[in-house]
Design a protein around this motif. Structure first.
Motif, PDB file in Angstrom:
ATOM      1  N   LEU A 720       0.832  -1.204   0.000  1.00 24.89           N
ATOM      2  CA  LEU A 720       0.000   0.000   0.000  1.00 24.89           C
ATOM      3  C   LEU A 720       0.869   1.257   0.000  1.00 24.89           C
ATOM      4  O   LEU A 720       1.948   1.262   0.579  1.00 24.89           O
ATOM      5  CB  LEU A 720      -0.854   0.064   1.271  1.00 24.89           C
ATOM      6  CG  LEU A 720      -1.796  -1.072   1.639  1.00 24.89           C
ATOM      7  CD1 LEU A 720      -2.318  -0.850   3.057  1.00 24.89           C
ATOM      8  CD2 LEU A 720      -2.943  -1.129   0.651  1.00 24.89           C
ATOM      9  N   ILE A 721       0.374   2.294  -0.620  1.00 25.21           N
ATOM     10  CA  ILE A 721       0.972   3.625  -0.459  1.00 25.21           C
ATOM     11  C   ILE A 721      -0.164   4.599  -0.193  1.00 25.21           C
ATOM     12  O   ILE A 721      -1.182   4.585  -0.895  1.00 25.21           O
ATOM     13  CB  ILE A 721       1.739   4.076  -1.721  1.00 25.21           C
ATOM     14  CG1 ILE A 721       2.949   3.174  -1.960  1.00 25.21           C
ATOM     15  CG2 ILE A 721       2.185   5.534  -1.590  1.00 25.21           C
ATOM     16  CD1 ILE A 721       3.725   3.522  -3.218  1.00 25.21           C
ATOM     17  N   LEU A 722       0.018   5.410   0.837  1.00 22.04           N
ATOM     18  CA  LEU A 722      -1.008   6.380   1.177  1.00 22.04           C
ATOM     19  C   LEU A 722      -0.510   7.780   0.827  1.00 22.04           C
ATOM     20  O   LEU A 722       0.576   8.175   1.235  1.00 22.04           O
ATOM     21  CB  LEU A 722      -1.316   6.300   2.673  1.00 22.04           C
ATOM     22  CG  LEU A 722      -2.476   7.157   3.164  1.00 22.04           C
ATOM     23  CD1 LEU A 722      -3.795   6.690   2.573  1.00 22.04           C
ATOM     24  CD2 LEU A 722      -2.545   7.122   4.685  1.00 22.04           C
ATOM     25  N   ILE A 723      -1.317   8.495   0.050  1.00 19.45           N
ATOM     26  CA  ILE A 723      -0.964   9.881  -0.268  1.00 19.45           C
ATOM     27  C   ILE A 723      -1.805  10.771   0.635  1.00 19.45           C
ATOM     28  O   ILE A 723      -3.031  10.704   0.605  1.00 19.45           O
ATOM     29  CB  ILE A 723      -1.253  10.209  -1.743  1.00 19.45           C
ATOM     30  CG1 ILE A 723      -0.556   9.184  -2.644  1.00 19.45           C
ATOM     31  CG2 ILE A 723      -0.801  11.625  -2.083  1.00 19.45           C
ATOM     32  CD1 ILE A 723      -0.850   9.384  -4.125  1.00 19.45           C
ATOM     33  N   ARG A 724      -1.151  11.556   1.468  1.00 20.09           N
ATOM     34  CA  ARG A 724      -1.871  12.454   2.372  1.00 20.09           C
ATOM     35  C   ARG A 724      -1.798  13.862   1.832  1.00 20.09           C
ATOM     36  O   ARG A 724      -0.732  14.346   1.484  1.00 20.09           O
ATOM     37  CB  ARG A 724      -1.246  12.423   3.763  1.00 20.09           C
ATOM     38  CG  ARG A 724      -1.329  11.100   4.454  1.00 20.09           C
ATOM     39  CD  ARG A 724      -1.214  11.343   5.970  1.00 20.09           C
ATOM     40  NE  ARG A 724      -1.271  10.078   6.667  1.00 20.09           N
ATOM     41  CZ  ARG A 724      -0.195   9.381   6.984  1.00 20.09           C
ATOM     42  NH1 ARG A 724       1.002   9.846   6.701  1.00 20.09           N
ATOM     43  NH2 ARG A 724      -0.310   8.234   7.613  1.00 20.09           N
ATOM     44  N   LEU A 725      -2.954  14.517   1.801  1.00 23.21           N
ATOM     45  CA  LEU A 725      -3.003  15.875   1.272  1.00 23.21           C
ATOM     46  C   LEU A 725      -3.731  16.746   2.284  1.00 23.21           C
ATOM     47  O   LEU A 725      -4.718  16.316   2.885  1.00 23.21           O
ATOM     48  CB  LEU A 725      -3.741  15.890  -0.068  1.00 23.21           C
ATOM     49  CG  LEU A 725      -3.311  14.808  -1.082  1.00 23.21           C
ATOM     50  CD1 LEU A 725      -4.296  13.670  -1.113  1.00 23.21           C
ATOM     51  CD2 LEU A 725      -3.111  15.387  -2.462  1.00 23.21           C
ATOM     52  N   SER A 726      -3.257  17.956   2.461  1.00 19.92           N
ATOM     53  CA  SER A 726      -3.927  18.809   3.435  1.00 19.92           C
ATOM     54  C   SER A 726      -3.870  20.269   3.029  1.00 19.92           C
ATOM     55  O   SER A 726      -2.989  20.686   2.275  1.00 19.92           O
ATOM     56  CB  SER A 726      -3.277  18.644   4.814  1.00 19.92           C
ATOM     57  OG  SER A 726      -2.009  19.244   4.830  1.00 19.92           O
ATOM     58  N   SER A 727      -4.838  21.022   3.524  1.00 19.85           N
ATOM     59  CA  SER A 727      -4.903  22.448   3.220  1.00 19.85           C
ATOM     60  C   SER A 727      -5.878  23.108   4.189  1.00 19.85           C
ATOM     61  O   SER A 727      -6.716  22.435   4.788  1.00 19.85           O
ATOM     62  CB  SER A 727      -5.398  22.649   1.782  1.00 19.85           C
ATOM     63  OG  SER A 727      -5.762  23.997   1.591  1.00 19.85           O
ATOM     64  N   THR A 728      -5.777  24.394   4.322  1.00 22.06           N
ATOM     65  CA  THR A 728      -6.741  25.088   5.164  1.00 22.06           C
ATOM     66  C   THR A 728      -8.025  25.361   4.385  1.00 22.06           C
ATOM     67  O   THR A 728      -9.036  25.717   4.965  1.00 22.06           O
ATOM     68  CB  THR A 728      -6.193  26.438   5.666  1.00 22.06           C
ATOM     69  OG1 THR A 728      -5.694  27.144   4.541  1.00 22.06           O
ATOM     70  CG2 THR A 728      -5.079  26.239   6.684  1.00 22.06           C
ATOM     71  N   ARG A 729      -7.951  25.213   3.066  1.00 23.82           N
ATOM     72  CA  ARG A 729      -9.137  25.507   2.238  1.00 23.82           C
ATOM     73  C   ARG A 729      -9.695  24.212   1.669  1.00 23.82           C
ATOM     74  O   ARG A 729      -9.083  23.568   0.831  1.00 23.82           O
ATOM     75  CB  ARG A 729      -8.772  26.506   1.146  1.00 23.82           C
ATOM     76  CG  ARG A 729      -8.533  27.901   1.754  1.00 23.82           C
ATOM     77  CD  ARG A 729      -7.844  28.847   0.783  1.00 23.82           C
ATOM     78  NE  ARG A 729      -8.481  28.852  -0.523  1.00 23.82           N
ATOM     79  CZ  ARG A 729      -7.811  28.615  -1.658  1.00 23.82           C
ATOM     80  NH1 ARG A 729      -6.533  28.337  -1.615  1.00 23.82           N
ATOM     81  NH2 ARG A 729      -8.443  28.645  -2.805  1.00 23.82           N
ATOM     82  N   LEU A 730     -10.880  23.853   2.154  1.00 18.15           N
ATOM     83  CA  LEU A 730     -11.472  22.562   1.828  1.00 18.15           C
ATOM     84  C   LEU A 730     -11.774  22.401   0.337  1.00 18.15           C
ATOM     85  O   LEU A 730     -11.450  21.391  -0.268  1.00 18.15           O
ATOM     86  CB  LEU A 730     -12.741  22.361   2.657  1.00 18.15           C
ATOM     87  CG  LEU A 730     -13.443  21.022   2.469  1.00 18.15           C
ATOM     88  CD1 LEU A 730     -12.499  19.873   2.756  1.00 18.15           C
ATOM     89  CD2 LEU A 730     -14.669  20.927   3.366  1.00 18.15           C
ATOM     90  N   GLU A 731     -12.384  23.430  -0.267  1.00 14.09           N
ATOM     91  CA  GLU A 731     -12.796  23.276  -1.660  1.00 14.09           C
ATOM     92  C   GLU A 731     -11.617  23.068  -2.596  1.00 14.09           C
ATOM     93  O   GLU A 731     -11.620  22.180  -3.443  1.00 14.09           O
ATOM     94  CB  GLU A 731     -13.567  24.519  -2.124  1.00 14.09           C
ATOM     95  CG  GLU A 731     -15.068  24.345  -2.015  1.00 14.09           C
ATOM     96  CD  GLU A 731     -15.754  25.680  -2.208  1.00 14.09           C
ATOM     97  OE1 GLU A 731     -15.529  26.297  -3.269  1.00 14.09           O
ATOM     98  OE2 GLU A 731     -16.484  26.106  -1.286  1.00 14.09           O
TER      99      GLU A 731
END
Ligand code: ADP
Ligand code: ZN
Ligand code: ZN
Length: 812
Positions: A720-731
């Motif tokens: 498995l490889i998990l790509i994590r993405l994050s931001s303060t702006r949901l849209e």
């Protein structure tokens, strides 16, 4: 014909807070740096500290050879051991992380900035020996100032100092070296050494103090002597005045608590199983071999490590021992020091920056030594490595979640042992599914050494604790709404009456993670996936259930879909709640709480455990941390408040984790000569995992688990490889996630998501993820896959962070 000299390119990691990273430099003729050397290189307008990583045959594409700068000098040899470069490269490749980031993770913070470059005069030119004017100036400066100067000062005084120095070094007249910065760095402590032990003319307290000093080998730190003798410092100073002892300043390395424990621990005569294990590992010393030391709790695994390590040290080599939590190190440190002496060091992220730095320097010396540490210690720069041990190898804390590289210390240890040519020993009572599967697949490659029995204590044959499940549904039917079952209450009462100790284990999660019907035991699961739904407090305050595999959402039901009961329970009782309930039943009871809140302060692990061990409290209430190597003879009862909190985590490893945790925590009971008991409370006693725990049937558990993993396409069958993405702006985040997922179509994997993480918003950041599933476990073309993933990620829009977790342990 003269052959043109091929240019020599060196890959270098430059230490700079903002702009640092990996760069290519040219190596001047006559200079022969090796991977792991400390360098000084021009960087922008300044000189910077750097580490040589390795040679490269060609410049990276598009780099103009004319623009490549020259390293200035090699300032210290071997700040990283030689085998490190290929190790770091392997970590970078496997975990899809830039090499510069790997180096930053590995080096102790401030390693380079804490050192200072200096130059020293070796000899003056003899009659008739000539040198350049600049070199002449430098020589005169050195001569005038006592033969040694800081490089910074020299650069201010001599215009072309670098050139001059190189010339002088070539001639062997001047050397340059690296030194720790001065200025209050060397701390000292007052110590006493025995000079004359005749009692004449001494007061009684003085005689007694002298006797103690003699017993302790004639040398003690003054503070320690004061404590042991129970006298005031004036009494001891009096002894110094009478010439019986010398007082002196002993330099203090900041190596954590480096004192030897007050007891010695002689090697034990081994049991037959232990002897076999020790012999097998000893036979393998000096070459790479993987071992799984599979021994129930209390079966004497640590004794096996100790005896093998003693031999490793005798052979002039060092040993690395990795353990899951910092909480474990003090106890283990004491035991190792009591056996092996003072060449035992701790290395983990709980040390201060200064301590880590000092320990790092210490580890670089070629003295045979033992380093005990947590995950990051897998990068301890021991040069003559003779053995690597991972104790409790199944533990999740060996995996780094973030930042990248998201490495698993077990994987890195395997590579490292291979590079160093030494055995790797993984110890566990409940081996990781991956490890055991590897052994089953090739028993020669992974040799299993079994310790099937507990060590008898005080002549009494030790047995594993008696295990028992309590059905909490029946408690409810019988009108008991407490989190404490009647059975556990009764057992606790008996333990307290006998003056023995108990441990109550509360599965960690502070918040409810799943929803269960208290009347029928039904757990709400996703209709598309085989996992339980997770309870969420959405950020607008609404309650909903979500599936973390496919992203499906549904409102929280009022009644149980199976039986219609309104008694739906959100799981997650905290340690505080348990302490509260205990106090309602036993107002006078002394209780200690052991969880990450209570042990945040440095050293508090040790304090808490010591308090419990010495009987200051009768009950210890704690989380996961309790499961680790806690060995307290008076504990005869272990209670698990709600096993369900573990079983129904929405994760493919929930079963494995539960089996391991419950087996480990039950194993804390009855470690001494008193028989132990473990009571597991649950709403679902027929759960196969609980059945396996009850029967203490690891193999049965494993077979069922491997079958499920194969069917689901999970590790160890598929990667498995998990790509994590994050931001303060949901849209913006959501839009970008979908774009990445689309671009990922066509790679040799199943692309799941994008979907929100279990806790979608943390500290104002929205977190989403994409899971790459069904990756073939072996032989996949990593560089190609890495390139494909990189292409799909592209340049994330402003404010969006992306990180890659290879072999994630949690996919929530
Ligand atoms: P594990 O690491 O498997 O939990 P330990 O090595 O801590 O087990 O051993 C459990 C207990 O038994 C310890 O108190 C240890 O000192 C003791 N012990 C281990 N091996 C022997 C032995 N061969 N003879 C006597 N006592 C032993
Ligand atoms: Zn689902
Ligand atoms: Zn129900």
């Amino acid at each position: 014909m003269l052959q043109p000299v091929p240019p020599r390119w060196l890959e270098v990691w430059v230490d700079h807070p903002h702009l640092g990273g990996c760069f290519t430099y040219r190596v001047p003729e006559g200079s022969a740096p090796e991977a792991g050397d400390l360098l000084s290189v021009p960087f922008g307008q300044q000189m910077a500290g750097a580490v040589a990583l390795g040679w490269r045959s060609e410049l990276p594409a598009g780099v103009d050879p004319q623009s490549v700068r020259e390293i200035e000098a090699v300032v210290a040899k071997g700040i990283l051991p030689k085998e490190f470069w290929p190790l770091l490269q392997r970590v970078a490749d496997y975990y899809l992380t830039p090499l510069a980031q790997v180096v930053r993770t590995v080096l102790p913070p401030g390693l380079l900035s804490r050192s200072q470059r200096r130059v020293r005069l070796l000899r003056l030119p003899a009659e008739g020996e000539e040198c350049s004017p600049a070199a002449q100036t430098l020589l005169q400066l050195l001569q005038a100032k006592g033969g040694e100067l800081s490089w910074r000062y020299v650069q201010q005084q001599v215009p072309t100092a670098a050139l001059a120095l190189r010339e002088l070094q070539r001639r062997g007249w001047v050397e340059s070296f690296w030194q720790e910065q001065q200025g209050g760095r060397v701390k000292t402590q007052l110590a006493a050494s025995l000079a004359d032990d005749s009692p004449e003319g001494l007061s009684l307290p003085q005689q007694k103090a002298l006797q103690i000093l003699k017993q302790k080998g004639g040398e003690l730190l003054l503070a320690e002597w004061e404590r042991l003798a129970g006298v005031s410092r004036a009494v001891l100073q009096g002894l110094a005045r009478k010439g019986r002892v010398h007082l002196y300043e002993r330099p203090l390395l900041r190596l954590g608590d480096a004192s030897l424990p007050g007891w010695r621990d002689p090697p034990r005569p081994l049991t037959a199983a232990q002897a076999q294990a020790v012999e097998a590992i000893r036979q393998a010393l000096g070459r790479f071999q993987r071992f799984l030391l599979h021994g129930v709790t209390g079966s004497g695994k640590t004794e096996v490590y100790l005896q093998v390590i003693a031999q490793v040290l005798q052979q002039g080599r060092s040993a690395l021992v990795l353990v899951p939590e910092i909480g474990l190190t003090p106890q283990l440190m004491d035991r190792f020091r009591a056996r092996l002496g003072s060449q035992v060091w701790a290395y983990h992220s709980g040390l201060s920056e200064g301590e880590r730095y000092d320990t790092w320097r210490q580890m670089l010396s070629s003295t045979p030594q033992v380093v005990i540490g947590t995950r990051s210690a897998v990068f301890a720069p021991l040069s003559k490595l003779g053995l690597i041990v991972l104790d409790e190898e199944h533990d999740d804390s060996f995996k780094q979640d973030q930042p990248q590289p998201c490495y698993h210390a077990r994987q890195v240890a395997e590579w490292r042992a291979e590079l160093a040519g030494c055995p790797l020993v993984l110890g566990s009572a409940t081996p990781a599914v991956e490890t055991y599967a590897a052994h089953l697949q090739d028993p020669q490659r992974w040799i299993r050494l079994a310790l099937p029995q507990r060590i008898p204590q005080a002549g009494i044959p030790a047995t594993l604790p008696q295990l028992e499940l309590v059905d909490m549904r029946q408690e409810l039917q019988a009108g008991n709404r407490s989190i404490l079952s009647r059975r556990l209450h009764q057992a606790l009462q008996r333990t307290l009456d006998r003056g023995e100790q108990a441990i109550l284990f509360v599965p960690r999660r502070g918040h409810s993670t799943f929803v269960l019907c208290r009347s029928c035991g039904f757990v709400l699961t996703c209709e598309h996936c085989d996992v339980s739904l997770t309870f969420h407090l959405a950020h607008l305050g609404g309650q909903e259930l979500r599936c973390h595999y496919c992203g499906a959402r549904q409102p929280h039901p009022q009644r149980c879909p199976a039986c219609g009961s309104p008694y739906l329970k959100h799981f997650g009782t905290g340690t505080q709640k348990v302490v509260e309930v205990l106090h309602q039943h036993w107002p006078q009871l002394s209780i200690l709480r052991y969880d990450s809140d209570a042990t945040r302060r440095k050293g508090s692990h040790r304090d808490l455990l010591e308090q419990f061990r010495s009987g200051k409290a009768q009950v210890l209430v704690g989380t996961q941390m309790l499961t680790k190597g806690l060995d307290i003879p008076q504990v005869t009862l272990v209670g698990v408040m709600a096993a369900d909190g573990l079983l129904h985590q929405a994760d493919y490893r929930a079963g494995e984790r539960s089996f391991q945790l419950l087996t480990q925590v039950a194993g804390r009971s009855g470690r001494g000569s008193l028989p132990g008991q473990a009571i597991i409370q649950t709403y679902l006693p027929e759960h196969p995992i609980l059945r396996a725990v009850l029967a203490q049937d690891y193999e049965g558990f494993l077979r069922a688990e491997l079958q499920q993993r194969r069917e689901g396409g999970y590790p160890p069958h598929r990667a498995l490889i998990l790509i994590r993405l994050s931001s303060t702006r949901l849209e913006a985040l959501e839009r970008y996630c979908h774009r990445v997922a689309e671009r990922l179509q066509g790679i040799p994997a199943e692309v799941l998501g994008p979907g929100p993480a279990q806790v979608e918003r943390v500290a104002g950041r929205y977190r989403w993820q994409i899971l790459l599933k069904q990756l073939p476990d072996q032989d996949w073309d990593r560089p190609k896959l890495a390139a494909q993933i990189q292409a799909a990620i592209g340049h994330p829009p402003q404010g969006i962070r992306v990180s890659l977790d290879v072999d994630p342990l949690r996919i929530l």
